[in-house]
Design a protein around this motif. Sequence first.
Motif, mmCIF file in Angstrom:
data_model
loop_
_atom_site.group_PDB
_atom_site.id
_atom_site.type_symbol
_atom_site.label_atom_id
_atom_site.label_comp_id
_atom_site.label_asym_id
_atom_site.label_seq_id
_atom_site.Cartn_x
_atom_site.Cartn_y
_atom_site.Cartn_z
ATOM 1 N N ASN A 1 -94.186 89.806 30.405
ATOM 2 C CA ASN A 1 -95.215 88.729 31.165
ATOM 3 C C ASN A 1 -96.342 89.193 30.835
ATOM 4 N N GLY B 1 -96.892 84.626 37.228
ATOM 5 C CA GLY B 1 -95.602 85.516 36.554
ATOM 6 C C GLY B 1 -95.217 87.089 36.696
ATOM 7 N N THR B 2 -96.381 87.768 35.884
ATOM 8 C CA THR B 2 -96.754 89.614 35.765
ATOM 9 C C THR B 2 -96.536 90.259 37.622
ATOM 10 N N THR C 1 -95.139 88.381 40.304
ATOM 11 C CA THR C 1 -94.168 87.985 40.389
ATOM 12 C C THR C 1 -93.026 89.630 40.195
#
Length: 444
Positions: A276, A343-344, A346
Amino acid sequence: MKRITTDKMFRPLIKISLSIAMLMNILAGYSQRILTLPEAINIALKNSYEIQIAKNNFEADRINNNLATAGGVPTVNGTLNDNQSLTAVNQKLNTGTEIKRNNAMANALAIGVSGSFLLYNGFRVYATKNRLAALERLSEQVINTQIQNTIAAVSVKYYEIVRQDSYLKTILQSIDVSRKRKEIAEAKKSVGLANNADTYQAELDVHASEQDYRTQQLILQQAKTDLINLMNEKSDTAFVVKDTIVVDSNMQIDSIINSVKNNPQILSAEQQIFVNQWNEREIASQRTPAVRLNGGYNYSRNKSAAGQLLLNQSYGPFIGLNLQVPIFNGGVFKRQIRVAELGTQTAKISRDNLISDLETVAIKAWQTYQNTLLRLEAERENNRIAAALLDLVFQRFQLGVGTIVDVREAQRSFLEAGFRLVNLAYDAKVAEIEMKRIGNRLSL
């Protein structure tokens, strides 16, 4: 009265059939192959569908982990166009000449070879290549996860078979005692030292033990079927397990907790974070200018049967630079970068949550392991005492001092002690396997 006579007539046949079945099982144990735990694990690892799928995914990611896939190598293209046409020509030149002709043949030929090499695009190629490498490492850890899970599942099921087989042997011992008790009761009755109640009770106990034996046989067969399914072997595969449950008593909770970081699931989660992060850099690079070096060689030839220009031919190399600067796209790149950052975040949260879950599972397994080991030591002594008690009470019964109730109670204590002992050993072994799985310590 007739029904009772028929039952008495068939009872010896039932006893004989059960004895034959037990004998056949013993003989089958000698004829069937003996399956060891390393052998079962090797077969399962070889035949596991999950591992095969994970290996295919890893191979795909390994192939994709290439500089060309990331766009970092030059591209070369060749073109060829050859057009033949039939045209009507009507031309008036400034010199006063007029050219007018129908169905004039014309040919246009173009050949070219061109190459393009990326000089700069905000290090997007570098980010893409690293993302592909992280994906390959992630796939590798997925394989390791499947391997550890497979070894753990096969080990647990293997020792489940050992446990159920131990139950069967304990029941066989109880059947032997019940039969001897029945023989003694019948002998006492024949000399007037016992009544029908003792022989009837002994007969009922024999039948009950035989039913327990048949039930335990079914449980053992189903446990073997589950192991066959884990190994992906043919459903009619026959084998016997001749093993004991030996627990590793040297496990330490601190070592287990420290080794959680080596769990392939955690390592996979770490690689997902890297994937990510590199994806963030890929998207961010789209906001920077891109410079390409272009070059090649062109050949062009146009020929016509009529008109002012009858032949036009040119050829030669070319070279140039191409600059592309993103100016405005409605904030799409900015939104994509923000989504990638989320996203990273998460992925990091998922990793931390996974670490917490695995540590909790490890601690609970350790608690079970430690508690069970303490109880196991005491239960070994209880099992020894129960066996000695049964032997003593049975001897008293043979001498006419003890009663049938005393023998039945001693039998019940012997069965319960045997079941508890093997259950505790199994529970401790399962906890040991789980801790080793979490710490990535399972091996052949």
